[in-house]
Design a protein around this motif. Sequence first.
Motif, PDB file in Angstrom:
ATOM      1  N   PRO A 209       0.823  -1.204   0.000  1.00 21.15           N
ATOM      2  CA  PRO A 209       0.000   0.000   0.000  1.00 21.15           C
ATOM      3  C   PRO A 209       0.863   1.263   0.000  1.00 21.15           C
ATOM      4  N   GLY A 210       0.272   2.336  -0.439  1.00 21.14           N
ATOM      5  CA  GLY A 210       0.993   3.607  -0.436  1.00 21.14           C
ATOM      6  C   GLY A 210       1.468   3.985  -1.815  1.00 21.14           C
ATOM      7  N   PRO A 211       1.650   5.272  -2.051  1.00 20.35           N
ATOM      8  CA  PRO A 211       1.986   5.750  -3.392  1.00 20.35           C
ATOM      9  C   PRO A 211       3.433   5.497  -3.813  1.00 20.35           C
ATOM     10  N   ARG A 212       4.371   5.531  -2.892  1.00 23.16           N
ATOM     11  CA  ARG A 212       5.784   5.374  -3.255  1.00 23.16           C
ATOM     12  C   ARG A 212       6.499   4.472  -2.242  1.00 23.16           C
ATOM     13  N   PRO A 213       6.293   3.152  -2.356  1.00 20.97           N
ATOM     14  CA  PRO A 213       6.958   2.240  -1.423  1.00 20.97           C
ATOM     15  C   PRO A 213       8.470   2.256  -1.609  1.00 20.97           C
ATOM     16  N   LYS A 214       9.169   1.991  -0.520  1.00 17.18           N
ATOM     17  CA  LYS A 214      10.624   1.885  -0.564  1.00 17.18           C
ATOM     18  C   LYS A 214      11.007   0.460  -0.944  1.00 17.18           C
ATOM     19  N   VAL A 215      11.809   0.321  -1.987  1.00 17.12           N
ATOM     20  CA  VAL A 215      12.201  -0.989  -2.511  1.00 17.12           C
ATOM     21  C   VAL A 215      13.719  -1.093  -2.473  1.00 17.12           C
ATOM     22  N   CYS A 216      14.225  -2.064  -1.726  1.00 17.47           N
ATOM     23  CA  CYS A 216      15.672  -2.269  -1.607  1.00 17.47           C
ATOM     24  C   CYS A 216      16.081  -3.538  -2.341  1.00 17.47           C
ATOM     25  N   PHE A 217      17.067  -3.421  -3.216  1.00 21.30           N
ATOM     26  CA  PHE A 217      17.597  -4.550  -3.973  1.00 21.30           C
ATOM     27  C   PHE A 217      18.848  -5.088  -3.281  1.00 21.30           C
TER      28      PHE A 217
ATOM     29  N   ALA B 255      14.940  -0.247 -14.129  1.00 18.45           N
ATOM     30  CA  ALA B 255      13.565  -0.734 -14.101  1.00 18.45           C
ATOM     31  C   ALA B 255      12.718  -0.030 -13.062  1.00 18.45           C
ATOM     32  N   TYR B 256      13.284   0.248 -11.892  1.00 20.73           N
ATOM     33  CA  TYR B 256      12.469   0.737 -10.778  1.00 20.73           C
ATOM     34  C   TYR B 256      12.448   2.256 -10.640  1.00 20.73           C
ATOM     35  N   ARG B 257      13.406   2.951 -11.209  1.00 27.89           N
ATOM     36  CA  ARG B 257      13.347   4.415 -11.158  1.00 27.89           C
ATOM     37  C   ARG B 257      12.182   4.962 -11.973  1.00 27.89           C
ATOM     38  N   SER B 258      11.736   4.198 -12.949  1.00 36.80           N
ATOM     39  CA  SER B 258      10.613   4.642 -13.775  1.00 36.80           C
ATOM     40  C   SER B 258       9.265   4.295 -13.151  1.00 36.80           C
TER      41      SER B 258
ATOM     42  N   ASP C   9       9.874  -1.098   2.490  1.00 35.18           N
ATOM     43  CA  ASP C   9       8.573  -1.743   2.290  1.00 35.18           C
ATOM     44  C   ASP C   9       8.720  -3.062   1.533  1.00 35.18           C
ATOM     45  N   VAL C  10       9.692  -3.125   0.629  1.00 38.49           N
ATOM     46  CA  VAL C  10       9.975  -4.333  -0.167  1.00 38.49           C
ATOM     47  C   VAL C  10      11.475  -4.560  -0.160  1.00 38.49           C
ATOM     48  N   ILE C  11      11.887  -5.793   0.065  1.00 32.24           N
ATOM     49  CA  ILE C  11      13.291  -6.184  -0.078  1.00 32.24           C
ATOM     50  C   ILE C  11      13.352  -7.273  -1.138  1.00 32.24           C
ATOM     51  N   TYR C  12      14.105  -7.000  -2.198  1.00 30.87           N
ATOM     52  CA  TYR C  12      14.142  -7.851  -3.399  1.00 30.87           C
ATOM     53  C   TYR C  12      15.537  -8.466  -3.509  1.00 30.87           C
ATOM     54  N   ALA C  13      15.638  -9.782  -3.362  1.00 31.73           N
ATOM     55  CA  ALA C  13      16.921 -10.475  -3.469  1.00 31.73           C
ATOM     56  C   ALA C  13      17.134 -10.954  -4.902  1.00 31.73           C
ATOM     57  N   GLY C  14      18.283 -10.667  -5.441  1.00 31.21           N
ATOM     58  CA  GLY C  14      18.585 -11.027  -6.816  1.00 31.21           C
ATOM     59  C   GLY C  14      19.089 -12.447  -6.964  1.00 31.21           C
ATOM     60  N   GLY C  15      19.296 -12.849  -8.213  1.00 32.84           N
ATOM     61  CA  GLY C  15      19.762 -14.195  -8.525  1.00 32.84           C
ATOM     62  C   GLY C  15      21.272 -14.317  -8.471  1.00 32.84           C
ATOM     63  N   GLY C  16      21.736 -15.563  -8.540  1.00 27.18           N
ATOM     64  CA  GLY C  16      23.165 -15.843  -8.487  1.00 27.18           C
ATOM     65  C   GLY C  16      23.422 -17.115  -7.706  1.00 27.18           C
TER      66      GLY C  16
END
Length: 246
Positions: free
Chosen positions: A33-41, A59-62, A90-97
């Motif tokens: 929820p919310g207009p601009r969630p914080k997303v950490c990669f 991808a996410y700056r847009s 608000d979101v933590i996104y773990a990448g591949g590898g």
Amino acid sequence: MAVIPERRLALLGGGFSTDDDGLLDDWVLDQVPGPRPKVCFLPTAGGDAPAYIEQFFAAYRSRSCEPTVLPLFRRELDDDALRAFLLSQDVIYAGGGNTANMLAVWRVHGVDRLLREAFDRGTLLCGISAGANCWAEGSHTDSFGPLTHLSDGLGLLPGSVCPHYDSEPGRRPSYQAAVAHRALPPGWAVEDGVGALFTNGQLTDSVTRIPQACLYRVEPDEDAGAKEQAMPCRLLAAPQRPTTAP
């Protein structure tokens, strides 16, 4: 009475690093929820590769969010700042590898404990490939070269996870064998294009950007083998753009 936050995580079979349509990235953001969630990669599994980080920002700056990245191979934050930073997301996104290497680095820096704390506070955890494997008790991985089972993970999702179930040769039979022989607990096999949302340990949504792509529940059967059950996935559609009158 205090409200207990829902504990949520998402397994991704795609996203900004593999897809051009951005449907799974939009689906992730729709969960917050919310207009601009914080997303950490967290690019740890890929060794904090600069190209991977730039791909995330591109991808996410847009999108309507506040994207950031946490590098650990050249860490700049002290323990207090690191905790404050991760718990503000608000979101933590773990990448591949490499799943095994990622878990080891996280533990050295105490990130594993902070991710558990963030999860308990309601932060949405998600990721692709190794970034999907890490949340479960165990996973199917090529961290050591050949495909094998890894009886290690953060244990935030009961059971095990297998990514790339349909797209990498050997994944399906190898994962099924690991589950059949009890090397891995029953779990979830994610085909490319699929997203699966778990709330308090239970599957609450499953989507796909590719028709016929599936999420599977894989369990031992009564004949010393394994059985898979395809879970219904709703098809994500590209947003409709208004047409311009001639």
